[in-house]
Design a protein around this motif. Structure first.
Motif, PDB file in Angstrom:
ATOM      1  N   GLU A   2     -69.268  71.854 -17.587  1.00 54.32           N
ATOM      2  CA  GLU A   2     -68.915  70.820 -16.600  1.00 54.32           C
ATOM      3  C   GLU A   2     -67.650  71.216 -15.844  1.00 54.32           C
ATOM      4  OE1 GLU A   2     -67.696  66.075 -16.458  1.00 54.32           O
ATOM      5  OE2 GLU A   2     -68.559  66.941 -18.290  1.00 54.32           O
ATOM      6  N   SER A   3     -66.644  71.755 -16.563  1.00 52.19           N
ATOM      7  CA  SER A   3     -65.408  72.182 -15.900  1.00 52.19           C
ATOM      8  C   SER A   3     -65.673  73.334 -14.947  1.00 52.19           C
ATOM      9  CB  SER A   3     -64.368  72.600 -16.952  1.00 52.19           C
ATOM     10  OG  SER A   3     -63.946  71.488 -17.706  1.00 52.19           O
ATOM     11  N   ALA A   4     -66.508  74.272 -15.374  1.00 52.37           N
ATOM     12  CA  ALA A   4     -66.828  75.410 -14.509  1.00 52.37           C
ATOM     13  C   ALA A   4     -67.515  74.935 -13.230  1.00 52.37           C
ATOM     14  CB  ALA A   4     -67.715  76.396 -15.260  1.00 52.37           C
ATOM     15  N   ALA A   5     -68.426  73.963 -13.370  1.00 53.76           N
ATOM     16  CA  ALA A   5     -69.124  73.438 -12.188  1.00 53.76           C
ATOM     17  C   ALA A   5     -68.171  72.674 -11.288  1.00 53.76           C
ATOM     18  CB  ALA A   5     -70.279  72.540 -12.637  1.00 53.76           C
ATOM     19  N   THR A   6     -67.296  71.872 -11.889  1.00 48.36           N
ATOM     20  CA  THR A   6     -66.343  71.079 -11.112  1.00 48.36           C
ATOM     21  C   THR A   6     -65.412  71.976 -10.296  1.00 48.36           C
ATOM     22  OG1 THR A   6     -66.390  69.302 -12.739  1.00 48.36           O
ATOM     23  CG2 THR A   6     -64.479  69.382 -11.264  1.00 48.36           C
TER      24      THR A   6
END
Length: 332
Positions: free
Chosen positions: A41-45
């Motif tokens: 999720e952090s990588a996508a954000t």
């Protein structure tokens, strides 16, 4: 955020280590499902895009090795690295040197950065954090541990017989007639420190003596640690001391000199790790010598074998030490 996000940005955003981010993004098993979801999720954000070159490292062939040592100021490690480099050059590899400075977090940063480069093999003197070495293993890299055995990992490892060296040094002091023999060893979490302390105690017991806790000190394998440990031991009035590495021996000798305590007339000294100046100081220093250069060459040979045959069983090579008796420990 300025510029392209990095693995470190993802780690900060997700509240995990860079090594965990690397394992998640490279698809390795064994990472908690909640952590995996958080990292993704952090990588996508952040819009993080893994380096496509790093994704294919398992299939890449390079001529670079990384050597991560724990203290670049220690002559022991520089001699080991020379052995690695010479053997590596003979085998067609170049060596990148990293200094963890005995800091697990610094070691982790090197591991994470090097996993993003085309490094075909690693030779590591581990700190106390096994997870750093496990990250290399989980990434499918060839790894050889030197000097210290990582806990809970079956790896190619090159050691010296620390217990034997410590037993010989202590037995020599006993044979010379010293009665209150002290030991300054390294951090208890490190295998080299505990093994040398075990050898010290074994020699005392073999001579019918009981090890005395007041004559044992743990320090940091650094010069300052040796100085402070020797200062702390002074109240126990030892007449001899076995010091479990070269830099701490320097510190212990410095304290004795500062206080006007004569070696060996008042306190005899034996160190672990020979140093070039051991025969030049007065009195010349008794030492347990490790085959440092050969240790490096052996590690390089094992690393090349691991690269060529990733599935072979791990090898543990244990090299012998040798006691060199000089005036610092002889009864006059």
């Amino acid at each position: 955020m300025v510029g392209m996000p990095t693995i470190y940005d993802v780690a900060r955003h997700a509240g995990v280590s860079p090594a965990t981010v690397s394992r998640v993004l490279n698809g390795h098993e064994g990472v908690d499902a909640a952590l995996t979801a958080r990292v993704r999720e952090s990588a996508a954000t952040l819009g993080y895009r893994p380096n496509s070159l790093a994704r294919n490292l398992r299939r890449s062939t390079t001529n670079l090795w990384a050597v991560i040592i724990s203290d670049v100021n220690n002559p022991f490690f520089t001699a080991v690295v020379r052995g690695v480099e010479d053997a590596g050059q003979d085998l067609g590899y170049s060596v990148v040197l990293c200094n963890s400075d005995e800091q697990p977090d610094k070691e982790a940063r090197y591991v994470t950065a090097l996993l993003a480069d085309q490094i075909s093999g690693f030779i590591v003197s581990p700190t106390s954090r096994t997870a750093n070495i496990r990250a290399l293993v989980d990434a499918g890299r060839a790894v050889v541990a030197i000097d210290r055995r990582p806990r809970g990992l079956a790896l190619d490892t090159v050691l010296v017989d620390n217990e034997h060296g410590a037993r010989e040094a202590t037995a020599h002091l006993i044979d010379q007639g010293y009665e209150r023999i002290a030991c300054i060893t390294g951090p208890s979490r490190l295998s080299t420190a505990s093994q040398r302390l075990r050898g010290f105690r074994a020699a005392l017991r073999a001579a019918g003596r009981t090890p005395e806790p007041e004559l044992e000190r743990h320090a940091d394998f650094r010069e300052r640690g040796g100085y402070e440990a020797m200062a702390d031991l002074a109240a126990a009035r030892p007449d001899a001391v076995f010091v479990a590495n070269n830099l701490m021996t320097v510190g212990a000798l410095e304290f004795l000199s500062d206080k006007g305590i004569r070696v060996p007339d008042e306190v005899a000294v034996v160190g672990f790790d020979d140093v070039p100046w051991a025969t030049f100081i007065r009195p010349p220093l008794s030492t347990v010598t490790q085959p440092t250069y050969e240790l490096g060459r052996t590690a390089a040979t094992l690393l090349k074998s691991r690269i060529d045959d990733p599935g072979r069983p791990p090898t543990v090579a244990t090299l012998r030490t040798e006691l060199h008796v000089r005036a610092s420990s002889r009864r006059r």
